[in-house]
Design a protein around this motif. Sequence first.
Motif, PDB file in Angstrom:
ATOM      1  N   LEU A 226      -0.229   6.995  12.107  1.00  0.00           N
ATOM      2  CA  LEU A 226      -1.645   7.368  12.127  1.00  0.00           C
ATOM      3  C   LEU A 226      -2.062   7.970  10.790  1.00  0.00           C
ATOM      4  O   LEU A 226      -3.071   7.584  10.195  1.00  0.00           O
ATOM      5  N   LEU A 227      -1.271   8.942  10.305  1.00  0.00           N
ATOM      6  CA  LEU A 227      -1.584   9.571   9.019  1.00  0.00           C
ATOM      7  C   LEU A 227      -1.411   8.589   7.869  1.00  0.00           C
ATOM      8  O   LEU A 227      -2.197   8.579   6.917  1.00  0.00           O
ATOM      9  N   GLY A 228      -0.380   7.765   7.941  1.00  0.00           N
ATOM     10  CA  GLY A 228      -0.131   6.831   6.850  1.00  0.00           C
ATOM     11  C   GLY A 228      -1.210   5.780   6.723  1.00  0.00           C
ATOM     12  O   GLY A 228      -1.705   5.502   5.623  1.00  0.00           O
ATOM     13  N   LEU A 229      -1.616   5.188   7.857  1.00  0.00           N
ATOM     14  CA  LEU A 229      -2.641   4.143   7.815  1.00  0.00           C
ATOM     15  C   LEU A 229      -4.006   4.692   7.426  1.00  0.00           C
ATOM     16  O   LEU A 229      -4.828   3.981   6.849  1.00  0.00           O
ATOM     17  N   SER A 230      -4.251   5.982   7.745  1.00  0.00           N
ATOM     18  CA  SER A 230      -5.535   6.593   7.398  1.00  0.00           C
ATOM     19  C   SER A 230      -5.525   7.193   5.996  1.00  0.00           C
ATOM     20  O   SER A 230      -6.558   7.664   5.520  1.00  0.00           O
ATOM     21  N   GLY A 231      -4.358   7.207   5.346  1.00  0.00           N
ATOM     22  CA  GLY A 231      -4.268   7.768   4.005  1.00  0.00           C
ATOM     23  C   GLY A 231      -4.315   9.278   3.955  1.00  0.00           C
ATOM     24  O   GLY A 231      -4.705   9.855   2.943  1.00  0.00           O
ATOM     25  N   LEU A 232      -3.918   9.941   5.027  1.00  0.00           N
ATOM     26  CA  LEU A 232      -4.037  11.399   5.128  1.00  0.00           C
ATOM     27  C   LEU A 232      -2.671  12.087   5.112  1.00  0.00           C
ATOM     28  O   LEU A 232      -2.266  12.698   6.087  1.00  0.00           O
ATOM     29  N   GLY A 233      -1.964  12.019   4.043  1.00  0.00           N
ATOM     30  CA  GLY A 233      -0.846  12.935   3.925  1.00  0.00           C
ATOM     31  C   GLY A 233       0.536  12.415   4.191  1.00  0.00           C
ATOM     32  O   GLY A 233       1.407  13.179   4.574  1.00  0.00           O
ATOM     33  N   VAL A 234       0.799  11.119   4.042  1.00  0.00           N
ATOM     34  CA  VAL A 234       2.165  10.614   4.092  1.00  0.00           C
ATOM     35  C   VAL A 234       2.431   9.960   2.744  1.00  0.00           C
ATOM     36  O   VAL A 234       2.126   8.782   2.536  1.00  0.00           O
ATOM     37  N   PRO A 235       2.963  10.718   1.769  1.00  0.00           N
ATOM     38  CA  PRO A 235       3.171  10.164   0.416  1.00  0.00           C
ATOM     39  C   PRO A 235       4.090   8.950   0.455  1.00  0.00           C
ATOM     40  O   PRO A 235       5.095   8.928   1.159  1.00  0.00           O
ATOM     41  N   GLY A 236       3.699   7.927  -0.309  1.00  0.00           N
ATOM     42  CA  GLY A 236       4.536   6.732  -0.404  1.00  0.00           C
ATOM     43  C   GLY A 236       4.576   5.907   0.863  1.00  0.00           C
ATOM     44  O   GLY A 236       5.502   5.116   1.052  1.00  0.00           O
ATOM     45  N   PHE A 237       3.573   6.052   1.741  1.00  0.00           N
ATOM     46  CA  PHE A 237       3.581   5.326   3.013  1.00  0.00           C
ATOM     47  C   PHE A 237       3.481   3.822   2.774  1.00  0.00           C
ATOM     48  O   PHE A 237       2.719   3.352   1.930  1.00  0.00           O
ATOM     49  N   ALA A 238       4.264   3.081   3.536  1.00  0.00           N
ATOM     50  CA  ALA A 238       4.190   1.620   3.520  1.00  0.00           C
ATOM     51  C   ALA A 238       4.618   1.113   4.888  1.00  0.00           C
ATOM     52  O   ALA A 238       5.596   1.613   5.466  1.00  0.00           O
ATOM     53  N   VAL A 239       3.870   0.163   5.408  1.00  0.00           N
ATOM     54  CA  VAL A 239       4.227  -0.426   6.699  1.00  0.00           C
ATOM     55  C   VAL A 239       5.476  -1.270   6.513  1.00  0.00           C
ATOM     56  O   VAL A 239       5.537  -2.098   5.591  1.00  0.00           O
ATOM     57  N   PRO A 240       6.528  -1.052   7.327  1.00  0.00           N
ATOM     58  CA  PRO A 240       7.757  -1.842   7.157  1.00  0.00           C
ATOM     59  C   PRO A 240       7.492  -3.334   7.310  1.00  0.00           C
ATOM     60  O   PRO A 240       6.614  -3.755   8.066  1.00  0.00           O
ATOM     61  N   THR A 241       8.236  -4.109   6.571  1.00  0.00           N
ATOM     62  CA  THR A 241       8.131  -5.557   6.690  1.00  0.00           C
ATOM     63  C   THR A 241       8.699  -6.003   8.033  1.00  0.00           C
ATOM     64  O   THR A 241       9.811  -5.619   8.404  1.00  0.00           O
ATOM     65  N   PHE A 242       7.927  -6.760   8.768  1.00  0.00           N
ATOM     66  CA  PHE A 242       8.390  -7.207  10.086  1.00  0.00           C
ATOM     67  C   PHE A 242       9.474  -8.265   9.916  1.00  0.00           C
ATOM     68  O   PHE A 242       9.300  -9.246   9.198  1.00  0.00           O
ATOM     69  N   THR A 243      10.590  -8.021  10.561  1.00  0.00           N
ATOM     70  CA  THR A 243      11.692  -8.976  10.567  1.00  0.00           C
ATOM     71  C   THR A 243      11.875  -9.485  11.989  1.00  0.00           C
ATOM     72  O   THR A 243      12.178  -8.700  12.897  1.00  0.00           O
ATOM     73  N   ALA A 244      11.667 -10.756  12.178  1.00  0.00           N
ATOM     74  CA  ALA A 244      11.782 -11.313  13.522  1.00  0.00           C
ATOM     75  C   ALA A 244      13.226 -11.219  14.005  1.00  0.00           C
ATOM     76  O   ALA A 244      14.158 -11.451  13.224  1.00  0.00           O
ATOM     77  N   PRO A 245      13.425 -10.825  15.275  1.00  0.00           N
ATOM     78  CA  PRO A 245      14.790 -10.753  15.810  1.00  0.00           C
ATOM     79  C   PRO A 245      15.498 -12.106  15.689  1.00  0.00           C
ATOM     80  O   PRO A 245      14.900 -13.156  15.883  1.00  0.00           O
ATOM     81  N   HIS A 246      16.749 -12.062  15.329  1.00  0.00           N
ATOM     82  CA  HIS A 246      17.539 -13.279  15.206  1.00  0.00           C
ATOM     83  C   HIS A 246      18.968 -12.969  15.629  1.00  0.00           C
ATOM     84  O   HIS A 246      19.417 -11.838  15.557  1.00  0.00           O
ATOM     85  N   VAL A 247      19.659 -13.980  16.071  1.00  0.00           N
ATOM     86  CA  VAL A 247      20.992 -13.800  16.636  1.00  0.00           C
ATOM     87  C   VAL A 247      22.019 -13.666  15.514  1.00  0.00           C
ATOM     88  O   VAL A 247      22.086 -14.499  14.605  1.00  0.00           O
ATOM     89  N   VAL A 248      22.797 -12.581  15.560  1.00  0.00           N
ATOM     90  CA  VAL A 248      23.926 -12.376  14.655  1.00  0.00           C
ATOM     91  C   VAL A 248      25.115 -11.972  15.521  1.00  0.00           C
ATOM     92  O   VAL A 248      25.193 -10.832  15.985  1.00  0.00           O
TER      93      VAL A 248
END
Length: 540
Positions: A226-248
């Motif tokens: 919430l704070l990161g997407l609104s730009g209110l106080g999470v320094p260096g915020f970035a949404v993690p890159t979505f990695t689709a589940p895969h079988v390992v």
Amino acid sequence: MPASAPRSPAPARWFVPGDLNGFFGLVVDNLSILGFIAMALVGMFQFPAEVVFGRMFPGTAFGVLVGNLAYTVMARRLARRTGRSDVTAMPLGLDAPTSIGMALLVLGPAFWTFRNLGMDAHAAAIETWHLGMAALVIMGGLKLVLSFFGEAVTRALPRAALLGSIAGIALVLMGLLPLLETLKSPVVGLLTLGLLLYVLIAMGRLPVRLPGVLVAFLIGTALYYLLGLSGLGVPGFAVPTFTAPHVVLPWPSLGFIDGMPHALPYLPLLLPFGLLMVVGGINVSESARAAGDDYRTRDILLVEAMATLVAGVCGGVAQTTPYIGQPAYKHMGARSGYTLLTGLFIGIGGMLGIVSMLVQWLPLAVLSPIIVYVAIDITTQAFEATPRQHAGAMVLGFLPSVAYLLLIKAQGWVPADRMDYLLATPDAHGLSEMAVIKLLGNGFIITSMLWIGAVVAMIDGRLLRAGAFWLVAAAMTLFGLIHSVAAGGGIYVPWQVHGLPRTMMLQFAGAYLALAALMWGLSRLHRAGPAEPVQGTDGT
């Protein structure tokens, strides 16, 4: 009419409502440890994420699956044998202190070492992964052997030495380093930490009927985004890159053989890690027995060892252990279903990439506070579970951990050429301060155990036993198991060491021999007769 034969007890149910609570608690514990491993390797050491999530995690999670399935079977057998329906399975998961220790003290530094040798990041990560596999096989093999002699080991080492050495790691490394990560996002981190302290230490009650740790994770994660997407106080915020589940699939491999030569220098860390898990397994078996579930200690230890070995052969890098909280899970109403659910969720989720996906989306500021709490809890338990008169010995045992922390940080603060100069240049009083920090930090866990054991023996008046601890310390110094003078902190044979390192090695070994001789002399003095009381300056 003949009397009817006694009816056999009805088979225990596979799942009861309390298993859901136990499942949430055990899953969150394992996810938090996996999250910290990822945080330490990827965030602190710039380890390639695809190797952590695609190579290390599936095998690590598979070990959790194997161990929990075995403990589920053991619980159901005990229920059938005793005719009781309230038998609670032994919880198994990743061990927090040694898993975090593996990331911070073995895998991360090894990765940097390979990078300094000129390897690219991916190649260095693969070599480190093989080293981690080998380390797990070494610890699993040690636990397998000690499963048959575990109680003899606990008689040889006082409880203060075993618990105090791990408490030093907890307070200094597991406490401070994750706290620094917590405070990088102060609003999220402190709020999450405060909520965890409220529900876990203050035993406060929340207005919702959910596990407190789960609530803290949900609130902290929601606030972070919430704070990161609104730009209110999470320094260096970035949404993690979505990695689709895969079988390992965690297929067995011989990668651990390739990593074995690189793992051997880390024996001063790995052997105490394995030993502590054996002692922990004995303690949790006693705890479960006191709660009414009489598991055979050797069986508990053998399952723990086999789960660790399976994980290592299949690519895992963190060892499993039975958790001390079996009576707490029994109090929740959990039986055998919660370990089955946890094993399937973590194990299959690890193979499908679901666990890795969850871990990637949990922020560091939310994961770190739970590790800070674990550090507090381990340190507190160490003092509560040992005799009060041994507290001073345990505090002494914390100091080598401080030296190792300074050694870790110095490598990032001091240039390599300057470090070599500081190590080789004595000051006016003897060895340089940096050299002392390095020697005290190398093999710090074993050093802590020996120091605490010797001081506990002195406190108890067993001076010959104290001398034996100092003799062992002298021998280990000569082979680099403690106070290693090798550049990488590894082991060696004494005749391979020359120059200033040889002088330092002999000085430390000689100091321990002098202490052993002192203990022998004092023991003879005490046998000759009681010492005269020393008169104070006030006449008393």
